[in-house]
Design an enzyme around this catalytic site. Structure first.
Site, mmCIF file in Angstrom:
data_model
loop_
_atom_site.group_PDB
_atom_site.id
_atom_site.type_symbol
_atom_site.label_atom_id
_atom_site.label_comp_id
_atom_site.label_asym_id
_atom_site.label_seq_id
_atom_site.Cartn_x
_atom_site.Cartn_y
_atom_site.Cartn_z
ATOM 1 N N SER A 1 -6.461 -2.015 4.037
ATOM 2 C CA SER A 1 -6.642 -2.570 5.385
ATOM 3 C C SER A 1 -5.479 -2.192 6.299
ATOM 4 O O SER A 1 -5.564 -2.349 7.511
ATOM 5 C CB SER A 1 -6.773 -4.096 5.313
ATOM 6 O OG SER A 1 -5.623 -4.656 4.720
ATOM 7 N N GLU A 2 -4.383 -1.689 5.695
ATOM 8 C CA GLU A 2 -3.237 -1.232 6.485
ATOM 9 C C GLU A 2 -3.264 0.280 6.702
ATOM 10 O O GLU A 2 -2.251 0.867 7.092
ATOM 11 C CB GLU A 2 -1.918 -1.628 5.819
ATOM 12 C CG GLU A 2 -1.649 -3.117 5.773
ATOM 13 C CD GLU A 2 -1.478 -3.756 7.149
ATOM 14 O OE1 GLU A 2 -1.733 -3.083 8.163
ATOM 15 O OE2 GLU A 2 -1.108 -4.941 7.191
ATOM 16 N N HIS B 1 4.568 0.848 1.716
ATOM 17 C CA HIS B 1 4.699 -0.472 2.358
ATOM 18 C C HIS B 1 4.687 -1.547 1.279
ATOM 19 O O HIS B 1 3.800 -1.539 0.409
ATOM 20 C CB HIS B 1 3.559 -0.706 3.345
ATOM 21 C CG HIS B 1 3.428 -2.135 3.766
ATOM 22 N ND1 HIS B 1 4.480 -2.831 4.330
ATOM 23 C CD2 HIS B 1 2.408 -3.016 3.667
ATOM 24 C CE1 HIS B 1 4.097 -4.076 4.575
ATOM 25 N NE2 HIS B 1 2.841 -4.211 4.173
ATOM 26 N N ASN C 1 0.834 -1.196 0.000
ATOM 27 C CA ASN C 1 0.000 0.000 0.000
ATOM 28 C C ASN C 1 0.873 1.251 0.000
ATOM 29 O O ASN C 1 2.021 1.222 0.443
ATOM 30 C CB ASN C 1 -0.998 0.007 1.173
ATOM 31 C CG ASN C 1 -0.517 -0.807 2.342
ATOM 32 O OD1 ASN C 1 0.358 -0.357 3.070
ATOM 33 N ND2 ASN C 1 -1.031 -2.022 2.501
ATOM 34 N N THR D 1 -7.940 -1.292 -0.769
ATOM 35 C CA THR D 1 -7.739 -2.678 -0.357
ATOM 36 C C THR D 1 -8.162 -3.610 -1.488
ATOM 37 O O THR D 1 -8.981 -3.254 -2.340
ATOM 38 C CB THR D 1 -8.549 -2.975 0.932
ATOM 39 O OG1 THR D 1 -8.148 -4.240 1.439
ATOM 40 C CG2 THR D 1 -10.053 -2.979 0.686
ATOM 41 N N HIS E 1 6.481 -5.796 0.148
ATOM 42 C CA HIS E 1 7.077 -7.048 0.619
ATOM 43 C C HIS E 1 8.240 -7.416 -0.295
ATOM 44 O O HIS E 1 8.239 -8.495 -0.900
ATOM 45 C CB HIS E 1 6.040 -8.178 0.613
ATOM 46 C CG HIS E 1 4.758 -7.865 1.327
ATOM 47 N ND1 HIS E 1 3.567 -8.480 1.035
ATOM 48 C CD2 HIS E 1 4.488 -7.001 2.345
ATOM 49 C CE1 HIS E 1 2.602 -8.011 1.824
ATOM 50 N NE2 HIS E 1 3.136 -7.098 2.621
#
Ligand code: ZN
Length: 219
Positions: free
Chosen positions: A74-75, A94, A29, A44, A96
């Protein structure tokens, strides 16, 4: 910067994150602060590689939707916690990124003096304890970290980078994944040498000579 420009920058960064494989499927996000108490947030359950301007929602610092039809990330709470505690932060990314996330899974922080650029841009990169995504537990996990770091890992989850604008936050995530790749390969080669502390001090003292703005992240 106008909201339309900020939306386009978020869409560009989302595409690049997806193409770089920092996010799979609907992961990750991105947000930008557009006023003291207003944040532009990605949605989301939508891929960051295929964002459209109308998917971005404006929320306040309590998470209420001010403008937009898509449900914000959702974050969002994680982003809002950062904006509330760091008035200087105007953007949060953010993702991964797989090598950085591997360090977060292995429990190995990227906190040694390895690359000059990483020392200046990131400082030490600690790991926040595991917190369930989308809950206050995740936001509480980095409460002792966010004040003095612009970039950190989330245990068994991913990474967060913040900055005074979107591109600065994105580039910090870029520098983090590069650092993680280099350290990973050096470990495979069997040896990770550090830059001596006195040389680190010289480097940091030259911060303004390199044209780097903002405060030095904690070393
Ligand atoms: Zn995540």
């Amino acid at each position: 910067m106008k909201i339309e420009q900020l939306k386009n920058t978020i869409i560009d960064i989302g595409k690049r994150m997806y193409d770089k494989e920092w996010v799979a499927s609907n992961d990750g996000n991105i947000s930008a602060r557009i006023a003291d108490d207003r944040v532009l947030m990605t949605p989301t359950r939508q891929s960051k590689g295929f964002l459209q301007p109308d998917m971005l929602t404006i929320i306040d610092l309590e998470g209420n939707i001010i403008e937009g039809t898509y449900q914000p990330s959702s974050e969002s709470l994680m982003h809002l916690t950062i904006y509330r505690s760091r008035p200087d932060v105007r953007a949060v990314v953010h993702a991964h990124p797989p090598i950085s996330t591997a360090f977060a899974v292995a429990g190995i922080p990227l906190d040694r003096y390895i690359l000059p650029e990483a020392i200046l841009e990131l400082g030490k990169v600690p790991i926040a304890p595991y917190g369930t995504p989308g809950t206050p537990e995740l936001s509480a996990s980095f409460s002792g970290i966010i004040d003095s770091h612009d970039c950190f890992l989330l245990k068994n989850h991913g990474a967060v980078a913040v900055g005074e604008d979107l591109m600065t936050a994105y580039y910090k995530m870029d520098s983090l994944e590069m650092l993680a790749k280099v350290v990973f390969h050096a470990k495979l080669l069997g040896n990770v040498d550090e830059i001596p502390k006195d040389k680190v001090d010289i480097l940091v003292n030259r911060r303004s000579a390199y044209g780097i703005k903002g405060r030095q992240p904690e070393l």
